[in-house]
Design a protein around this motif. Structure first.
Motif, short mmCIF file in Angstrom:
data_model
loop_
_atom_site.label_atom_id
_atom_site.label_comp_id
_atom_site.label_asym_id
_atom_site.label_seq_id
_atom_site.Cartn_x
_atom_site.Cartn_y
_atom_site.Cartn_z
N PRO A 68 -3.31 -4.93 7.54
CA PRO A 68 -3.08 -5.50 8.89
C PRO A 68 -2.17 -6.91 9.01
O PRO A 68 -2.67 -7.46 8.78
N ASN A 69 -0.69 -6.80 9.50
CA ASN A 69 -0.43 -8.43 9.34
C ASN A 69 0.64 -8.79 10.78
O ASN A 69 1.26 -7.41 11.07
N LEU A 91 -3.72 1.51 6.32
CA LEU A 91 -4.08 0.49 6.74
C LEU A 91 -2.59 -0.33 6.91
O LEU A 91 -2.85 -0.36 8.21
N LEU A 92 -2.24 -0.41 5.88
CA LEU A 92 -0.71 -1.04 6.75
C LEU A 92 0.11 0.07 7.22
O LEU A 92 1.11 -0.44 8.42
N GLN A 95 -0.84 0.30 10.83
CA GLN A 95 -0.11 -0.63 11.76
C GLN A 95 1.13 -0.50 12.11
O GLN A 95 1.91 -0.32 13.51
N ALA A 98 1.11 1.91 14.97
CA ALA A 98 1.57 1.78 16.58
C ALA A 98 2.33 0.37 16.34
O ALA A 98 2.59 0.39 18.02
N ALA A 99 2.89 0.13 15.72
CA ALA A 99 4.11 -1.20 16.15
C ALA A 99 5.25 -0.28 16.81
O ALA A 99 5.37 -0.54 17.61
#
Length: 384
Positions: A68-69, A91-92, A95, A98-99
């Motif tokens: 995540p970043n 994981l990515l 995110q 969610a974004a």
């Protein structure tokens, strides 16, 4: 349509997820849509004319795992997508979903990797339940989750994931074709694999724990066969030890015309792993006109009609695996009949066809999102 694709796997890593994403991007380009990709570090800067944005990653079992970043939200906000496609979200992908929700963008998650199966296979006990809870949390965030098989549908329904639909995978019907076996390159490869006219039992895929390639040892002593393995991965030393002394040719990782030639050089395709959510290589083998032997578990249940285009063996029963392979080895007419039936079974699964279905799912969540927004704008008094 503007599509943001967040993928846990992308080039140069070769996997079922990567292949699927690339085919979707190819079809988005062909049909005039716009897209971008967010993927783990190491990916090329563009694909099919679409920009690829990378995030830091760590290596796990020779795979880069995107982390995540904060950049993900900014990239999505700047692109202003109509829909987000989360390919095998972990994981990515979590995110990304969610974004997208924060930006008011609908999302489609494609369930493609059995994360919880890893915990179960490695006897991690309570971790199996935790893995399923994580899967549910990720997919509950998406507007729609697409699953590749009835087995996957059953698993996700069991843990309470809602908003599910079926989406299969396409197959390259031109590259993988029975006529490929008549090429000069295939004849040369056949001479290498079967110098004395052996029946070639082949495999294509990762050499990794979940693929259980070491189970080819069940064929030890079966007369008149040779084994051809295409792929590489962390289990290569284990598989080499398990198959020591057997007639095995290691062809390594192949792609493009070389991979098509490898399929064309096989007589029987065997997949021994019991954790496939789909089984893309089984489709490719069928497209090439091969009978397929695989376990009666997961994705293969939907891809193989037992006794018609291949055999489904009892999971974890090596004797049953050997029995079905032996039946094909000793009966050339059975191989031909099943190979022809396999080719017919995949004729309706071109990438153009299945991507058209996928784009319909995109439009479905876009329309639902717009309807919900319109509903919130209607004053409460008018809704009465």
């Amino acid at each position: 349509m503007r599509v943001a694709v967040v993928s846990e796997s992308f080039l140069p890593t070769i996997s079922g997820v990567t292949t699927s994403v690339c085919k979707v991007l190819d079809e988005l380009r062909r049909t005039g849509h716009d897209a971008l990709v967010i993927a783990p570090f190491g990916a090329p800067p563009s694909y099919a004319g679409f920009p690829v944005h990378t995030v830091p990653s760590l290596s796990y079992r020779q795979f880069p795992v995107g982390l995540p970043n904060p950049r993900v939200l900014g990239v999505l906000a700047d692109f202003e997508p109509d829909v987000l496609h989360a390919a095998s979200p972990f994981l990515l992908g979590a995110q990304g979903i969610a974004a997208a929700r924060r930006l008011g963008v609908p999302s489609v998650a494609v369930f493609q990797t059995d994360v919880a199966g890893y915990a179960s296979r490695n006897h991690l006990g309570q971790a199996t339940g935790l893995a399923w809870r994580f899967v549910k949390w990720v997919h509950d965030g998406a507007d729609l989750t697409l699953v590749p098989s009835t087995a996957s549908m059953k698993d996700l329904r069991r843990i309470g994931v809602q908003r599910l639909d079926r989406w299969t995978r396409g197959v390259d019907l031109e590259s993988y074709h029975p006529n490929t076996r008549h090429g000069a390159g295939v004849a040369e490869l056949r001479r290498r694999l079967a110098p004395n006219g052996e029946v070639v039992v082949g495999y294509v895929g990762r050499i990794a724990p979940e693929k259980q390639v070491e189970r080819f040892r069940a064929l030890r002593g079966l007369p008149g066969i040779s084994i051809a393995l295409v792929g590489d991965g962390p289990s290569t030393p284990l598989v080499a030890r398990a198959l020591a002394g057997m007639p095995v040719t290691w062809l390594g990782r192949l792609a493009g015309a070389e991979l098509a030639a490898a399929y064309a050089s096989f007589d029987v395709f065997l997949h021994a792993g019991t954790e496939e959510t789909f089984g893309q290589t089984l489709q490719e083998a069928h497209a090439a006109g091969l009978p397929v032997v695989a376990p009666r578990a997961g994705g293969p249940i939907d891809l193989i009609e037992h006794g018609t285009d291949g055999f489904l063996f009892v999971p974890d029963d090596d004797r049953d695996l050997r029995r079905h392979v032996a039946a094909l080895v000793t009966d050339v007419s059975l191989r031909h009949r099943m190979g022809e039936a396999g080719r017919r079974a995949v004729l309706g699964r071109s990438w153009e066809t299945v991507c058209s279905t996928l784009f319909g799912f995109y439009q479905q969540v876009i329309d639902e999102n717009l309807a919900m927004r319109a509903e919130t704008l209607v004053p409460a008094a008018q809704r009465r």
